[in-house]
Design an enzyme around this catalytic site. Structure first.
Site, PDB file in Angstrom:
ATOM      1  N   GLY A  48       0.828  -1.213   0.000  1.00 38.24           N
ATOM      2  CA  GLY A  48       0.000   0.000   0.000  1.00 38.24           C
ATOM      3  C   GLY A  48       0.853   1.250   0.000  1.00 38.24           C
ATOM      4  N   ALA A  49       1.849   1.284   0.885  1.00 35.16           N
ATOM      5  CA  ALA A  49       2.705   2.469   0.988  1.00 35.16           C
ATOM      6  C   ALA A  49       3.497   2.683  -0.308  1.00 35.16           C
ATOM      7  CB  ALA A  49       3.654   2.315   2.171  1.00 35.16           C
ATOM      8  N   ALA A 256       8.704  -4.619  -5.562  1.00 36.16           N
ATOM      9  CA  ALA A 256       7.792  -3.468  -5.670  1.00 36.16           C
ATOM     10  C   ALA A 256       7.498  -3.035  -7.111  1.00 36.16           C
ATOM     11  CB  ALA A 256       8.286  -2.267  -4.856  1.00 36.16           C
ATOM     12  N   GLY A 258       5.506  -4.354  -9.170  1.00 27.62           N
ATOM     13  CA  GLY A 258       4.047  -4.402  -9.327  1.00 27.62           C
ATOM     14  C   GLY A 258       3.375  -3.227  -8.634  1.00 27.62           C
TER      15      GLY A 258
HETATM   16  O1  RIB Z   1       5.549  -5.581  -3.143  1.00 31.33           O
HETATM   17  C1  RIB Z   1       6.723  -5.388  -2.414  1.00 31.33           C
HETATM   18  C2  RIB Z   1       6.414  -5.233  -0.956  1.00 31.33           C
HETATM   19  O2  RIB Z   1       5.888  -6.445  -0.461  1.00 31.33           O
HETATM   20  C3  RIB Z   1       7.626  -4.947  -0.108  1.00 31.33           C
HETATM   21  O3  RIB Z   1       7.896  -3.579   0.025  1.00 31.33           O
HETATM   22  C4  RIB Z   1       7.318  -5.640   1.202  1.00 31.33           C
HETATM   23  O4  RIB Z   1       7.121  -4.776   2.259  1.00 31.33           O
HETATM   24  C5  RIB Z   1       6.086  -6.483   0.925  1.00 31.33           C
HETATM   25  O5  RIB Z   1       4.971  -5.937   1.476  1.00 31.33           O
END
Ligand code: RIB
Length: 316
Positions: A48-49, A256, A258
């Protein structure tokens, strides 16, 4: 999807926030094996972040709803969101649980394996979303994923759908979805594994990827985008079926990618770009992210996209 209103539409992201502990290794260890690794990096992450930060760095107007622990990681995350220009009014603090943490190993080819201790993310509840109802009301688009409780995701999707918002679900990590939630989605963005799980179609080539997209569309989702890593992303709806090729890059870390794709896709939609154009933009932005290590440390800014445009698009 086509209108060209240039005013920035409000995007709401509801999802997870983690701190990533990353070790770059030659190869990923097998069970019982110890691999002496190279670099260590501590970096903000969480699906999400990562998506919210991508939207902010691409000049999108974003509010992020998540839950962190009342600890150093949680405090740091909130500060970082504010520094990125994200509206963090609904970053909830959990008195009971620690902030989410992910342990990530990345091999020489940029492939990773990830284990997540969800902590406070697993305690982001529908009751929190009721407190954030005003943000759902104000939003034009909602983007969410599956690193928070499924009941919370379902509540978010249904609430936003009832308010006639465009809801985009990135169904990651792979979990079964209810039909009642799927019919509320404007768009779904599975990767290959997630698309196989949702459609029951094994993806082996372009044709099977189309079959999978068609099957997911038949479940009631208007727009389907299947991300296929280095092969690109396939878009499918009633009037569009096309595989948009990925920008060719030397991958250092696909972590990340995706998330960056999804954040960029939603920014493009918020700017009124058409379906194919939005997917193309998302492919370009996520290609940059895989050339850098880490999750949020890899996310490009909008001004970098302009530099990229002036270069050969296919060779970053
Ligand atoms: O999609 C990558 C993320 O998946 C990473 O940043 C990790 O925190 C996991 O949530």
């Amino acid at each position: 999807m086509d209108d060209r209103n240039l005013e920035r539409r409000r995007i709401l992201v509801i999802g997870s926030s983690n701190t990533d502990m990353v070790i770059k290794t030659g190869h990923l260890p097998r069970p019982g094996e110890t691999v002496l690794g190279g670099k260590f990096l501590m970096n903000p992450g969480g699906k999400g972040a990562n998506q919210a930060v991508t939207i902010a760095r691409l000049d999108g107007r974003v509010t992020f709803v998540c839950k962190t622990g009342n600890d150093i990681f949680g405090h740091q995350a909130r500060l970082l969101f504010e520094e990125e220009g994200i509206d963090a009014s609904y970053v909830f603090s959990d008195a009971e649980n620690p902030s989410g943490v992910a342990l990530i190993m990345v091999d020489a080819q940029g492939e990773n394996c990830i284990a997540v201790a969800s902590g406070a993310n697993a305690n982001l509840l529908s009751s929190d979303l009721i407190k954030a109802e005003e943000a759902i009301e104000r939003a034009d688009l909602l983007l969410t994923q599956l690193e928070i409780p499924m009941e919370t995701v379902e509540f978010a999707v249904e609430t936003a759908w009832k308010k006639k918002k465009r809801v985009i679900l990135n169904p990651a990590p792979a979990r079964p979805l209810s039909f009642s939630m799927m019919r509320c989605l404007y768009m779904i963005t599975p990767n290959e594994t997630e698309a196989e799980m949702l459609s029951g179609v094994k993806i082996t080539d372009e044709e099977s990827a189309y079959q999978a997209a068609k099957a997911i569309h038949a479940l009631g989702v208007e727009n389907v985008v299947i991300t296929l890593g280095a092969k690109g992303a396939l878009g499918y709806n009633d009037s569009f079926a096309e595989l948009i090729p990925a920008t060719q890059v030397e991958a250092v870390d696909t972590t990340a990618a995706g998330d960056v794709f999804n954040g960029a896709l939603v920014v493009a939609l918020s700017e009124g770009k058409g379906f194919g154009e939005a997917i193309r933009f998302a492919c370009e932005v996520s290609a940059i992210s895989v050339t850098r290590i880490g999750a949020q440390s890899s996310i490009p800014y909008r001004k970098e996209m302009a530099i990229l445009k002036s270069r050969d698009k296919n060779h970053l």
